[in-house]
Design a protein around this motif. Structure first.
Motif, PDB file in Angstrom:
ATOM      1  N   GLY A 156       0.798  -1.225   0.000  1.00  0.00           N
ATOM      2  CA  GLY A 156       0.000   0.000   0.000  1.00  0.00           C
ATOM      3  C   GLY A 156       0.828   1.270   0.000  1.00  0.00           C
ATOM      4  O   GLY A 156       0.426   2.294  -0.553  1.00  0.00           O
ATOM      5  N   THR A 157       2.018   1.230   0.641  1.00  0.00           N
ATOM      6  CA  THR A 157       2.821   2.458   0.765  1.00  0.00           C
ATOM      7  C   THR A 157       4.019   2.502  -0.186  1.00  0.00           C
ATOM      8  O   THR A 157       4.582   3.565  -0.427  1.00  0.00           O
ATOM      9  N   ILE A 182       1.286   7.769  -6.245  1.00  0.00           N
ATOM     10  CA  ILE A 182       1.187   7.537  -4.800  1.00  0.00           C
ATOM     11  C   ILE A 182       2.568   7.585  -4.144  1.00  0.00           C
ATOM     12  O   ILE A 182       2.740   8.158  -3.065  1.00  0.00           O
ATOM     13  N   LYS A 198       0.979   7.245   3.269  1.00  0.00           N
ATOM     14  CA  LYS A 198      -0.383   6.863   2.874  1.00  0.00           C
ATOM     15  C   LYS A 198      -0.373   5.409   2.411  1.00  0.00           C
ATOM     16  O   LYS A 198       0.382   5.049   1.521  1.00  0.00           O
ATOM     17  N   ASP A 199      -1.243   4.609   3.029  1.00  0.00           N
ATOM     18  CA  ASP A 199      -1.337   3.193   2.664  1.00  0.00           C
ATOM     19  C   ASP A 199      -2.424   3.104   1.587  1.00  0.00           C
ATOM     20  O   ASP A 199      -3.519   2.651   1.842  1.00  0.00           O
ATOM     21  N   GLU A 200      -2.115   3.606   0.397  1.00  0.00           N
ATOM     22  CA  GLU A 200      -3.188   3.866  -0.556  1.00  0.00           C
ATOM     23  C   GLU A 200      -3.150   3.050  -1.840  1.00  0.00           C
ATOM     24  O   GLU A 200      -4.169   2.897  -2.503  1.00  0.00           O
ATOM     25  N   ASP A 259      -3.721   0.451  -4.435  1.00  0.00           N
ATOM     26  CA  ASP A 259      -4.693  -0.650  -4.402  1.00  0.00           C
ATOM     27  C   ASP A 259      -4.445  -1.707  -5.474  1.00  0.00           C
ATOM     28  O   ASP A 259      -5.283  -2.559  -5.724  1.00  0.00           O
ATOM     29  N   THR A 287      -6.081   5.281  -8.038  1.00  0.00           N
ATOM     30  CA  THR A 287      -6.785   4.141  -7.458  1.00  0.00           C
ATOM     31  C   THR A 287      -7.970   3.809  -8.365  1.00  0.00           C
ATOM     32  O   THR A 287      -8.469   4.667  -9.086  1.00  0.00           O
TER      33      THR A 287
END
Lengths: 102, 414
Positions: B275-276, B309, B324-326, B328, B402
């Motif tokens: 995620g990061t 990201i 940010k664990d964003e 996907d 995302t």
């Protein structure tokens, strides 16, 4: 979809792979194996344990991994799960089969 | 001055240099990018080169053209990463110290992993199309090939752009039809997976393509060796497939520098937080694109979304903020199906490709998981977008990092 096996209801996908690993038990495993024409032996259980270990560590199951596993060699893997060992062993272990993106 | 060093000036590294150069405070941070090669390749073009759809000139440019001003560009081979000393050793004996490191060293083919693959028949009757040299050699072969058994083969997963071998088979069908020699060619698709398509929705929607194009499927084939003297590939279960022309995707591995530095897994991919994009071992080292071990597609589109990201996360990291664990796992890929048509797929870690419209819900103009001419035009236009927008870090309108669920027939993946 639902399937009843070993007197238990489990969730499976269209291809018969379990979709909720928490429902997996040794009894279910034995019945799934039987449906694939496989009679579980001690060696089979060792492989299933190895597969679960990989799965819990988020590592994909691969022939390369089996080669390095120290559990069995590839010829043995084929003879334990004849005709598509990755496909069959994952089904019996209750985890998704190896996939690509489509 | 503090230093950010990017290893690799391919798709990911070049994008990161372009993103970061505009965001980093110039007085405090110096940005360096290192790559041993001077040429930047448009890798999706390697699919088209063998069929004379693209020329060699359309798939390569000078890498320096895409490195922005203000970035120090070093053309040198990396010898070693020494994370404990925050140091990079170059092959010329020089070394660099970094505060933050971005690994973008990519993926390479490793035909030497399979006995007989990289032998005397390599680039004679056994080809790859994942390298410029391989794709070009295959083009020359296909120009004169008189037909026989064409085997399109995947050695093992994961591979860069997992759909490319299937696209190759589709394009081969069109190519030989247009040449008026399809009846002289037998096309077989050989895969270690359970099918050419492995996800339920895609299998249902697309399996007809194989029948329509008369492409045979050999599944669950785990290659042990290539018997190049007798023109066959043999798997661990002793299944044999004969070929006259073998187009294989060899084992894909991360760069040797990752192995030398002791930073990779079995395939030299760097264990990375999904995620990061921070590496699991070192807080000040990040990884992007196909250098990582993420369970996402090793494709340029994934690198593109990751870059947006990762840029945010690098900025957060240097400002001491939480990451940010964003990411996907978002991927968005055109898939050529031949005859001037293509598919488009849009998916992520948890959602399989489904039917729908893209990028505007209910409108399109592109259709998901369905063949169309518009999708093919999209794929062709993408080369321009790649060279002029994507690697320069220009945001592509209406496409978010995302995945969006709008306009799709969504069902959760089990």
């Amino acid at each position: 979809m639902k399937k009843v096996i070993a007197q238990t209801e489990i969730n499976v996908n269209e291809e018969g792979y379990m979709t909720e690993f928490s429902q997996w038990t040794k009894e279910i495993c034995e019945c799934l194996a039987e449906e694939q024409g496989i009679c579980m032996t001690e060696k089979h259980w060792e492989v299933i344990d190895y597969i679960h270990e990989k799965h819990n560590g988020n590592e994909a199951l691969s022939i390369r991994g089996i080669k390095k596993s120290g559990v069995i060699n590839i010829k043995e893997f084929y003879s334990l799960f004849p005709g598509g060992p990755l496909k069959k062993s994952t089904l019996i272990a209750g985890i998704p089969k190896p996939k690509s993106c489509i | 001055m503090k230093k950010i060093v990017i290893l690799g000036a391919g798709t990911s590294g070049t994008m990161m240099a372009n993103h970061l150069v505009n965001k980093l405070p110039k007085k405090e941070w110096k940005l360096t990018i290192i790559d041993q090669y001077k040429t930047h390749y448009y890798q999706p073009g390697f699919l088209f080169l063998p069929f004379d759809i693209y020329t060699t000139k359309q798939v390569k440019k000078k890498g320096a053209k895409f490195i922005p001003k203000g970035v120090d560009y070093i053309n040198e081979k990396i010898d070693l990463i020494v994370p404990d000393e925050n140091k990079i050793n170059l092959e010329n004996g020089k070394s660099l110290i970094y505060d933050v490191l971005i690994i973008a060293t990519g993926t390479k083919i490793a035909p030497e992993e399979i006995e007989g693959m990289n032998g005397p028949e390599w680039h004679k009757s056994i080809f790859d199309f994942y390298t410029y040299e391989g794709a070009k050699a295959l083009r020359n072969k296909l120009r004169e090939w008189e037909g026989g058994k064409l085997v399109v083969h995947i050695t093992e997963m994961p591979i860069k752009c997992p759909v490319a071998p299937l696209e190759f088979a589709f394009l081969a069908d069109s190519f030989f039809r247009n040449k008026g020699m399809r009846d002289k060619v037998e096309i077989t698709f050989v895969t270690p997976l359970g099918g050419a398509f492995t996800k339920p929705k895609a299998t249902k929607a697309l399996h007809y393509l194989l029948e329509e194009k008369d492409i045979k499927e050999v599944t669950d084939f785990n290659i042990e060796r290539v018997d190049y003297e007798n023109n066959k590939i043999i798997d661990y279960g002793d299944t044999e497939v004969d070929y006259d022309l073998l187009v294989t995707v060899p084992t894909n591995m991360g760069d040797e520098v990752i192995e030398r530095s002791g930073m990779g897994d079995d395939l030299n991919f760097v264990p990375t937080h999904k995620g990061t994009l921070q590496t699991l071992e070192h807080q000040n080292i990040f990884a992007i694109g196909d250098a990582t071990n993420l369970p996402a597609s090793k494709a340029g589109s994934v690198a593109h979304f990751e870059a947006e990201i990762l840029t945010d996360n690098i900025m957060r990291y240097i400002q001491g903020e939480e990451l940010k664990d964003e990411f996907d796992g978002h991927a968005n890929c055109f898939i050529e199906t031949g005859n001037g048509k293509a598919l488009l797929i849009d998916f992520n870690y948890t959602h399989e490709p489904v039917e729908g419209t893209f990028p505007f819900p209910g409108v399109g103009p592109l259709s998901l998981l369905k063949e169309s001419r518009a999708n093919h035009m999209g794929k062709m236009a993408f080369r321009w977008i790649y060279w002029n927008m994507l690697i320069k870090g220009v945001h592509i309108p209406f496409v978010s990092a995302t995945m969006s669920k709008k306009g799709k027939h969504i069902e959760e993946v089990q």
